[in-house]
Design a protein around this motif. Structure first.
Motif, PDB file in Angstrom:
ATOM      1  N   ASP A 189       0.853  -1.184   0.000  1.00  0.00           N
ATOM      2  CA  ASP A 189       0.000   0.000   0.000  1.00  0.00           C
ATOM      3  C   ASP A 189       0.893   1.238   0.000  1.00  0.00           C
ATOM      4  N   CYS A 210      -3.063  -1.696   7.704  1.00  0.00           N
ATOM      5  CA  CYS A 210      -2.271  -0.699   6.964  1.00  0.00           C
ATOM      6  C   CYS A 210      -2.476   0.729   7.460  1.00  0.00           C
ATOM      7  N   PRO A 218      -0.046  -5.988   6.376  1.00  0.00           N
ATOM      8  CA  PRO A 218      -0.020  -7.112   7.316  1.00  0.00           C
ATOM      9  C   PRO A 218      -1.276  -7.981   7.268  1.00  0.00           C
TER      10      PRO A 218
HETATM   11 ZN   LIG Z   1      -3.341  -3.777   4.329  1.00  0.00          ZN
END
Ligand SMILES: [Zn+2]
Length: 213
Positions: free
Chosen positions: A49, A127, A193
């Protein structure tokens, strides 16, 4: 439309900066105008991202609306120009071995994990937390700099009705995307993650950041 695959002629040993970002971590770095920036998917199938912010004027940022409208395509690849909210070119994709990078899925968050999956996923690492952590560590940047991001290596197929699907990734070990900066930018990354959908193959892995003058 964009060209799907183009190999780079740049060599890692000639780079001015090389750093690995561990699985699930954030990263922020200045990319100067004229420099080339590569994100290397070391182990494959890893969503990255990414936000871009004008380093000289943080109110100017990567804009999904301008970028998609300008190229009339929701996917990013070689030749895509990433535009800002002020309609200026920020970076141009110069090489790419993956193709079809996502502009629409945006970042995972505690809230989206709760709505999409279950209440007990609320406290999982997301994120939006990683973005916030690196943004707040940089003087002059703030929570408001977290806008809709670009997802390198993330595969989000969509249909004519606009339905999105977070699908299993199409990247594999050693694939990369490379872009040339058209202005001084902060690249802000969350090496996703996420464990609740297949965007990271349920196994987040490290990535390598490489910059050339
Ligand atoms: Zn993410």
């Amino acid at each position: 439309m964009y060209t799907k695959y183009l190999e780079s002629s740049l060599k890692e040993e000639d780079a001015v900066y090389v750093e690995d970002v561990p699985a699930g971590e954030g990263w922020l770095h200045l990319i100067k105008k004229g420099q080339t920036f590569r994100i290397l998917d070391l182990e494959g199938n890893q969503a990255v991202d990414t936000l871009f912010i004008n380093a000289n004027n943080p109110e100017e940022r990567y804009s999904v609306q301008q970028t998609v409208q300008r190229q009339a395509n929701c996917l990013v690849g070689v030749g895509t120009v990433l535009y800002s909210n002020d309609d200026n070119p920020m970076l141009t994709i110069a090489a790419d071995l993956c193709g079809d990078h996502d502009t629409l899925g945006s970042a995972c968050s505690c809230e989206s994990n709760t709505c999409r999956y279950s209440l007990d996923k609320r406290y999982m690492h997301a994120c939006r937390d990683s973005f916030l952590k690196v943004l707040l560590a940089e003087p002059g940047l703030d929570k408001r700099d977290q806008v809709n991001n670009l997802n390198f290596f993330m595969y989000v197929p969509f249909d004519e009705k606009g339905n999105l699907n977070f699908a299993d990734g199409i990247s594999s070990p050693g694939k990369y995307v490379e872009m040339k900066a058209e202005m001084d930018v902060y690249a802000v990354v969350s090496n996703c993650p996420q464990l609740n959908n297949p965007c990271n193959a349920y196994n987040p892995t490290p990535i390598r950041m490489i910059i050339w003058d």
